[in-house]
Design an enzyme around this catalytic site. Structure first.
Site: not given
Length: 370
Positions: A15, A75, A94, A96, A118, A270
């Site tokens: 992505r 990511k 993101y 996490h 997120e 994740d």
């Protein structure tokens, strides 16, 4: 503002943080966009499309980080990127954090401003930047589960939907949120016998109303989970607590109750995973086996379908990216309660309670940094 879009370098992550359409909007609003060469190729966007949209192509990731005020990614930065992050640089991606202490420590040390997709949260508690990837992951979880139930891949050798005269597979879905709902839709559509579990009775009533007849709802508790494990073929973990570690719903000792070849898919991996024996895997090596139970725990499942995923993600993120670019992160977060909840780490301080609790770190209320 100067916006940088680096190429994702996590294993098999295809992505990209911004599409050419997104670049067009940013440039139209007076911003400068630098895109790393070939950043969009995995998603089907070539450099020429970015240049036509108004971006400047830079050859290296170091140059993108070095010039940008805001980095827009998909990511979290991996270890080789940590030292590229500049003092006070804004990263919108993101993260996490609650499942990754080294990343948390690195972003604190780099004095970065970390806005996490997120944990951007609306007043109704929905997560607008997690929803599109949760939709993709929920649907993919069933596709992957069906594949790994095949005998050559060490599964039970059962066809998810069965055939006339032969029972279909039984699918257990833990969690009735966006991931679980999308997983149930696909599993039901393939003809499986589906049970979806949640702790929210109102949510179960809703799911019972909208789902087809081959989807059953059941209250989630340890007793009910243990009762179903021996009879189900595919188990999908779809539990989320925003910004915090996922609760453990399947423990190591429960594996002995499952039949050989049972498949576990932990979409929550994740965020630490809701299955104790799950650990993050990659698209390159997606599974491992413990006690004859197949574990599929890929931490970036939507990265396998980047053309769909990138467009779905940027449809959701671009309004927020524009808001931050137009106003600056402080003003944008002060003005928008949804964005404010996305702040996790700011200039060395942890400003999201779930992350502070995960690693026993000092917590600073987000209002103190705005």
């Amino acid at each position: 503002m100067i916006i940088g879009v680096p190429k994702e370098i996590k294993n098999n992550e295809n992505r990209v943080g911004v599409t050419p359409a997104g670049v067009t909007e940013l440039v139209r609003n007076g911003h400068t966009v630098y895109v790393q060469a070939t950043a969009g190729e995995g998603s089907g966007f070539v450099d020429a499309e970015y240049e036509a949209a108004g971006a400047t192509i830079l050859p290296s990731i170091e140059e993108v980080y070095g010039i940008a005020d805001m980095i827009v990614k998909v990511k979290e930065p991996i270890e080789s990127e940590y030292n590229l992050v500049k003092d006070n640089q804004l990263l919108f991606t993101y993260f996490h954090f609650a499942s990754h202490e080294p990343l948390t420590a690195a972003m604190i040390e780099r004095n970065a401003v970390c806005l996490a997709y997120e944990t951007v949260e609306r007043a109704d508690r929905s997560l607008p930047l997690l929803v599109p990837m949760s939709e993709v992951a929920g649907r993919m979880a069933v596709q992957q589960g069906a594949k790994y139930l095949e005998k050559p891949l060490k599964g039970r050798g059962i066809l998810l939907g069965g055939v006339p005269g032969v029972r279909p597979a039984k699918v257990l879905i833990l969690g009735g949120g966006v991931v679980g709902t999308n997983a149930a839709k696909i599993a039901a559509g393939m003809g499986a016998d589906v049970t979806i579990m949640d702790t929210n009775l109102a949510r179960l009533r809703y799911l019972d109303d909208i789902m087809p007849a081959n989807v059953n709802t059941l209250m989630s508790n340890e007793y009910n989970v243990r009762q179903l494990l021996p009879t189900h073929d595919l188990i999908i973990g779809a539990v989320l607590i925003p910004g915090a570690k996922a609760p453990r719903l399947i423990t190591r000792d429960m594996l002995k109750d499952m039949r050989p070849g049972t498949v576990l898919v932990d979409v929550a991996v994740d965020q630490g995973g809701c299955i104790e024996t799950c650990k993050p895997t990659t698209h390159e090596n997606p599974t491992f086996i413990i006690d004859d139970v197949v574990h599929y725990c890929v931490a970036n499942m939507p990265g396998a379908v980047p053309y769909t995923s990138t467009q779905a993600l940027t449809n959701a993120t671009m309004p927020y990216v524009l808001m931050v670019a137009n106003k600056g992160w402080k003003q944008a977060c002060a003005d928008n309660a949804e964005l404010k909840k996305g702040l996790n780490v700011v200039n060395g301080k942890v400003v999201y309670a779930g992350v502070a609790e995960a690693f026993n770190l000092p917590y600073t209320p987000v209002e103190e940094v705005l």
